[in-house]
Design an enzyme around this catalytic site. Structure first.
Site, PDB file in Angstrom:
ATOM      1  N   HIS A  70       0.823  -1.214   0.000  1.00 56.93           N
ATOM      2  CA  HIS A  70       0.000   0.000   0.000  1.00 56.93           C
ATOM      3  C   HIS A  70       0.853   1.259   0.000  1.00 56.93           C
ATOM      4  O   HIS A  70       1.826   1.353   0.741  1.00 56.93           O
ATOM      5  CB  HIS A  70      -0.948   0.003   1.214  1.00 56.93           C
ATOM      6  N   PRO A  71       0.446   2.245  -0.810  1.00 57.87           N
ATOM      7  CA  PRO A  71       1.193   3.504  -0.832  1.00 57.87           C
ATOM      8  C   PRO A  71       0.873   4.306   0.431  1.00 57.87           C
ATOM      9  O   PRO A  71      -0.225   4.187   0.986  1.00 57.87           O
ATOM     10  CB  PRO A  71       0.608   4.215  -2.066  1.00 57.87           C
ATOM     11  N   GLU A  90      -9.613   6.999  -3.493  1.00 63.10           N
ATOM     12  CA  GLU A  90      -9.810   6.855  -2.042  1.00 63.10           C
ATOM     13  C   GLU A  90      -9.159   8.014  -1.286  1.00 63.10           C
ATOM     14  O   GLU A  90      -9.762   8.588  -0.365  1.00 63.10           O
ATOM     15  CB  GLU A  90      -9.228   5.511  -1.590  1.00 63.10           C
ATOM     16  N   GLN A  91      -7.946   8.375  -1.699  1.00 59.40           N
ATOM     17  CA  GLN A  91      -7.237   9.459  -1.004  1.00 59.40           C
ATOM     18  C   GLN A  91      -7.971  10.791  -1.217  1.00 59.40           C
ATOM     19  O   GLN A  91      -8.044  11.623  -0.316  1.00 59.40           O
ATOM     20  CB  GLN A  91      -5.779   9.512  -1.464  1.00 59.40           C
ATOM     21  N   PHE A 122       1.539   2.422   7.441  1.00 57.97           N
ATOM     22  CA  PHE A 122       0.240   2.643   8.092  1.00 57.97           C
ATOM     23  C   PHE A 122      -0.849   2.508   7.029  1.00 57.97           C
ATOM     24  O   PHE A 122      -0.815   3.196   6.011  1.00 57.97           O
ATOM     25  CB  PHE A 122       0.230   4.063   8.675  1.00 57.97           C
ATOM     26  N   VAL A 123      -1.794   1.601   7.268  1.00 58.86           N
ATOM     27  CA  VAL A 123      -2.903   1.423   6.314  1.00 58.86           C
ATOM     28  C   VAL A 123      -4.220   1.661   7.036  1.00 58.86           C
ATOM     29  O   VAL A 123      -4.467   1.106   8.113  1.00 58.86           O
ATOM     30  CB  VAL A 123      -2.876   0.011   5.672  1.00 58.86           C
ATOM     31  N   ILE A 124      -5.040   2.494   6.417  1.00 55.19           N
ATOM     32  CA  ILE A 124      -6.380   2.798   6.957  1.00 55.19           C
ATOM     33  C   ILE A 124      -7.312   2.970   5.769  1.00 55.19           C
ATOM     34  O   ILE A 124      -6.879   3.413   4.693  1.00 55.19           O
ATOM     35  CB  ILE A 124      -6.320   4.075   7.842  1.00 55.19           C
ATOM     36  N   CYS A 125      -8.562   2.595   5.940  1.00 52.41           N
ATOM     37  CA  CYS A 125      -9.532   2.714   4.850  1.00 52.41           C
ATOM     38  C   CYS A 125      -9.900   4.189   4.671  1.00 52.41           C
ATOM     39  O   CYS A 125     -10.630   4.753   5.482  1.00 52.41           O
ATOM     40  CB  CYS A 125     -10.768   1.862   5.157  1.00 52.41           C
ATOM     41  N   ALA A 126      -9.371   4.796   3.616  1.00 52.63           N
ATOM     42  CA  ALA A 126      -9.549   6.236   3.410  1.00 52.63           C
ATOM     43  C   ALA A 126     -11.001   6.580   3.071  1.00 52.63           C
ATOM     44  O   ALA A 126     -11.414   7.725   3.229  1.00 52.63           O
ATOM     45  CB  ALA A 126      -8.604   6.728   2.308  1.00 52.63           C
TER      46      ALA A 126
HETATM   47  N1  LIG Z   1      -1.702   3.656   3.288  1.00 56.84           N
HETATM   48  C1  LIG Z   1      -3.003   3.456   3.047  1.00 56.84           C
HETATM   49  O1  LIG Z   1      -3.824   3.310   3.941  1.00 56.84           O
HETATM   50  N2  LIG Z   1      -3.354   3.404   1.743  1.00 56.84           N
HETATM   51  C2  LIG Z   1      -4.637   3.094   1.331  1.00 56.84           C
HETATM   52  N3  LIG Z   1      -5.817   3.351   2.067  1.00 56.84           N
HETATM   53  C3  LIG Z   1      -6.837   3.439   1.203  1.00 56.84           C
HETATM   54  O2  LIG Z   1      -8.024   3.599   1.502  1.00 56.84           O
HETATM   55  N4  LIG Z   1      -6.367   3.338  -0.077  1.00 56.84           N
HETATM   56  C4  LIG Z   1      -5.018   3.190  -0.065  1.00 56.84           C
HETATM   57  O3  LIG Z   1      -4.245   3.130  -1.001  1.00 56.84           O
END
Ligand SMILES: NC(=O)N[C@H]1NC(=O)NC1=O
Length: 178
Positions: A70-71, A90-91, A122-126
């Site tokens: 994940h970026p 998403e971002q 760090f990954v989170i649902c944007a």
């Molecule tokens: N780092 C991270 O959470 N990336 C992600 N989150 C999201 O919702 N899309 C992504 O690419």
């Protein structure tokens, strides 16, 4: 991308399946290539649950690898305009395009601290978290231990996958609930 009907989903060729679902888990087409063996899928939830099972059954280093694909949010790849179309959307939905210079430097410093502590980003649902929730989320989560963060990050990946599937597969209002 047009909406895939349930009938199309159930009868899809491998080539179409990988083309359409290859990025449901970011940069990880192997997830879709693997779960194709579990077809037929008659609806979105069945496909989502097969993907989640595949991810859960990976060894720990595999799950860490999934996070690593994940970026960073508002990171260098975003700055370079090289995000996947899904991640970019998403971002944007989290308002990360409106981030101030100060917020961006705080987020990037926390992203770096998080990555050097855990060895994955760090990954989170944007799509479920706006800019402020992302900033407070990372500040809190960086204090956790690694096992908690591996589990939390993977849970977020599954949510991201669910929303990506909602964009692709026809579904009822009931099926749209996570
Ligand atoms: N780092 C991270 O959470 N990336 C992600 N989150 C999201 O919702 N899309 C992504 O690419």
């Amino acid at each position: 991308m047009g909406v895939v009907t349930k009938e199309q989903l159930a009868g899809m060729s491998y080539e179409d399946f990988i083309q359409i679902f290859g990025n449901v888990i970011e940069h990880c087409a192997i997830c879709s290539a693997a779960v194709w063996a579990k077809r037929p899928f008659y609806n979105l939830k069945e496909l989502h649950s097969a993907i989640c099972t595949f991810v859960d059954e990976l060894p720990k280093i595999g799950r860490e690898g999934i996070l690593r694909l994940h970026p960073d949010l508002a990171g260098r790849i975003a700055e370079l305009g090289r995000l996947t179309s899904e991640s970019s959307k998403e971002q944007l939905s989290a308002g990360l395009n409106d981030i101030t210079v100060e917020e961006k430097s705080v987020l990037q410093a926390l992203n770096d601290r998080y990555k050097s502590k855990f060895g994955f980003p760090f990954v989170i649902c944007a799509r479920e978290n706006k800019k402020q929730a992302i900033l407070s989320g990372i500040a809190a989560r960086v204090e956790n231990d690694k096992d908690v963060e591996l589990a939390t990050g993977i849970a977020e990946v599954k949510k991201i996958a669910f929303y990506r599937l909602l964009d692709i597969v026809e579904h009822s209002d009931e099926e749209a609930k996570l």
